[in-house]
Enzyme design. Structure first.
Site, PDB file in Angstrom:
ATOM      1  NE  ARG A   1      -1.135   6.404   1.243  1.00 32.83           N
ATOM      2  CZ  ARG A   1      -1.074   5.550   2.067  1.00 32.83           C
ATOM      3  NH1 ARG A   1      -1.085   5.881   3.121  1.00 32.83           N
ATOM      4  NH2 ARG A   1      -1.970   4.773   1.734  1.00 32.83           N
ATOM      5  CD1 TRP A   2       7.613   6.914  -2.269  1.00 34.46           C
ATOM      6  CD2 TRP A   2       7.186   7.094  -4.726  1.00 34.46           C
ATOM      7  NE1 TRP A   2       8.609   6.600  -2.943  1.00 34.46           N
ATOM      8  CE2 TRP A   2       8.809   6.841  -4.663  1.00 34.46           C
ATOM      9  CE3 TRP A   2       6.828   7.024  -6.039  1.00 34.46           C
ATOM     10  CZ2 TRP A   2       9.888   7.020  -5.523  1.00 34.46           C
ATOM     11  CZ3 TRP A   2       7.690   7.153  -6.828  1.00 34.46           C
ATOM     12  CH2 TRP A   2       8.877   7.244  -6.750  1.00 34.46           C
TER      13      TRP A   2
ATOM     14  NE  ARG B   1      -4.338   6.749  -7.717  1.00 38.27           N
ATOM     15  CZ  ARG B   1      -3.864   6.485  -6.186  1.00 38.27           C
ATOM     16  NH1 ARG B   1      -3.549   7.061  -5.391  1.00 38.27           N
ATOM     17  NH2 ARG B   1      -4.513   5.471  -6.126  1.00 38.27           N
TER      18      ARG B   1
ATOM     19  CD  GLU C   1     -12.609  -5.035  -1.518  1.00 35.58           C
ATOM     20  OE1 GLU C   1     -11.575  -5.661  -2.062  1.00 35.58           O
ATOM     21  OE2 GLU C   1     -13.341  -5.639  -0.764  1.00 35.58           O
ATOM     22  CG  ASN C   2      -7.387  -2.514  -5.662  1.00 38.37           C
ATOM     23  OD1 ASN C   2      -6.605  -2.872  -6.166  1.00 38.37           O
ATOM     24  ND2 ASN C   2      -7.599  -1.589  -5.171  1.00 38.37           N
TER      25      ASN C   2
ATOM     26  CG  ASP D   1      -1.991   0.669   1.260  1.00 43.49           C
ATOM     27  OD1 ASP D   1      -2.368   1.395  -0.070  1.00 43.49           O
ATOM     28  OD2 ASP D   1      -2.593   1.024   2.412  1.00 43.49           O
TER      29      ASP D   1
HETATM   30  C1  FPP Z   1      -1.462   0.792  -3.124  1.00 48.14           C
HETATM   31  O1  FPP Z   1      -1.353   1.524  -3.770  1.00 48.14           O
HETATM   32  C2  FPP Z   1      -1.164  -0.741  -4.683  1.00 48.14           C
HETATM   33  C3  FPP Z   1      -1.899  -1.025  -5.828  1.00 48.14           C
HETATM   34  C4  FPP Z   1      -3.421  -0.953  -5.742  1.00 48.14           C
HETATM   35  C5  FPP Z   1      -1.304  -1.894  -6.500  1.00 48.14           C
HETATM   36  C6  FPP Z   1      -0.028  -2.450  -6.044  1.00 48.14           C
HETATM   37  C7  FPP Z   1       0.473  -2.673  -7.658  1.00 48.14           C
HETATM   38  C8  FPP Z   1       1.818  -2.457  -7.633  1.00 48.14           C
HETATM   39  C9  FPP Z   1       2.670  -2.411  -6.489  1.00 48.14           C
HETATM   40  C10 FPP Z   1       2.194  -2.538  -8.640  1.00 48.14           C
HETATM   41  C11 FPP Z   1       1.744  -3.506  -9.541  1.00 48.14           C
HETATM   42  C12 FPP Z   1       1.936  -4.977  -9.371  1.00 48.14           C
HETATM   43  C13 FPP Z   1       3.179  -6.683  -9.742  1.00 48.14           C
HETATM   44  C14 FPP Z   1       3.019  -7.569  -9.409  1.00 48.14           C
HETATM   45  C15 FPP Z   1       3.995  -5.880 -10.420  1.00 48.14           C
HETATM   46  P1  FPP Z   1      -2.705   2.499  -3.459  1.00 48.14           P
HETATM   47  O2  FPP Z   1      -2.517   3.265  -5.214  1.00 48.14           O
HETATM   48  O3  FPP Z   1      -2.871   2.183  -2.467  1.00 48.14           O
HETATM   49  O4  FPP Z   1      -1.426   3.676  -2.504  1.00 48.14           O
HETATM   50  P2  FPP Z   1      -2.564   5.197  -2.323  1.00 48.14           P
HETATM   51  O5  FPP Z   1      -3.072   4.402  -0.728  1.00 48.14           O
HETATM   52  O6  FPP Z   1      -1.097   5.351  -1.746  1.00 48.14           O
HETATM   53  O7  FPP Z   1      -3.063   5.733  -2.711  1.00 48.14           O
END
Ligand code: FPP
Length: 240
Positions: free
Chosen positions: A23-24, A32, A66-67, A19
């Site tokens: 934010r990063w 994003r 949910e994504n 997660d």
């Molecule tokens: C959460 O960050 C992360 C995800 C929804 C997906 C994870 C995906 C990756 C690490 C990249 C690709 C995956 C692979 C297996 C190569 P967020 O977008 O929810 O962050 P936030 O909460 O800060 O908005």
């Protein structure tokens, strides 16, 4: 021997909620997708770190049920990253005899991604040095609903009796029934929730939360999580 003494100090199975990509990126004034891109680099680093540490199973929450409500462009970007990841990672999977698996509703994914995943899963299915398990279109409640539905069909068809439906039977109908439950679950970015991840399997797992955002989570941060895991006593509800 007491159970906590018998427990190995290196977790066999680590599950991660990755997660904080968004934010990063936001903190750097970047789109994003840049955060997801850097997050994919962390994925590669953590796969290597697992190998170095002797962790046999790694489950990554890469895309939840949910994504799907995220903006179309972001979903497309994530799928593109997944595809790129697969083509870059395949060599390493073969080289290190690591099996790729997917848990989740694979059929929800774009056909092209499904094809690639199935191809790599097939090509690596005999490897036993370790397993990389990607949770894609995954939800813990969806997994349990899918398991219950399959059990109900088997009861209807007379293959099993209602009295046979116990914990073992439910566990046997999950997406990857032969995979041991995670010993350690890590969530990055400071959120203190399970978010529908491996609801059944996390019953006795150690939970580790860190404020570090996923794109910044690399081998040293992973080592810290392993060190914390080693310090904890695992009692499984037993007395001291
Ligand atoms: C959460 O960050 C992360 C995800 C929804 C997906 C994870 C995906 C990756 C690490 C990249 C690709 C995956 C692979 C297996 C190569 P967020 O977008 O929810 O962050 P936030 O909460 O800060 O908005």
């Amino acid at each position: 021997m007491r159970k906590e003494e018998a427990a190995p100090r290196i977790p066999v199975h680590v599950a991660i909620i990755m997660d904080g990509n968004g934010r990063w990126a936001k903190r750097r004034g970047l789109p994003r997708l840049k955060g997801h891109q850097e997050g994919a680099e962390s994925v590669r680093a953590i796969i290597r770190a697992c190998r170095n540490a002797g962790v046999k199973y790694l489950t990554l929450y890469a895309f939840s049920v949910e994504n799907w409500v995220r903006p179309r462009a972001e979903i497309r970007g994530l799928m593109m990253l997944l595809k790129r990841f697969l083509s870059r990672q395949e060599y390493e999977l073969h080289e290190n005899k690591v099996r790729l698996r997917v848990i989740g509703r694979l059929a929800d994914l774009p056909p092209e991604i499904q094809r690639e995943l199935k191809r790599v899963m097939k090509a690596t299915e005999r490897y036993d040095a370790g397993q990389l398990i990607l949770a894609l279109s995954y939800g813990g409640r969806a997994e349990l609903s899918d398991a219950v539905r399959r059990i109900a069909r088997r009861v209807r068809d007379g293959e099993i009796e209602p009295g046979d439906v116990d914990e073992k039977a439910i566990a046997a109908h999950l997406y990857a029934p032969d995979v041991p439950d995670p010993d350690l679950m890590i969530r990055t970015s400071g959120e203190l929730r399970i978010s529908n991840f491996l609801l059944w399997q996390l019953s006795y797992s150690e939970l580790y939360f860190t404020d570090v955002l996923w794109p910044d989570f690399r081998e040293p941060q992973f080592r810290e999580a392993l060190a914390e895991y080693a310090r904890r006593h695992r009692r499984f509800g037993d007395i001291e």
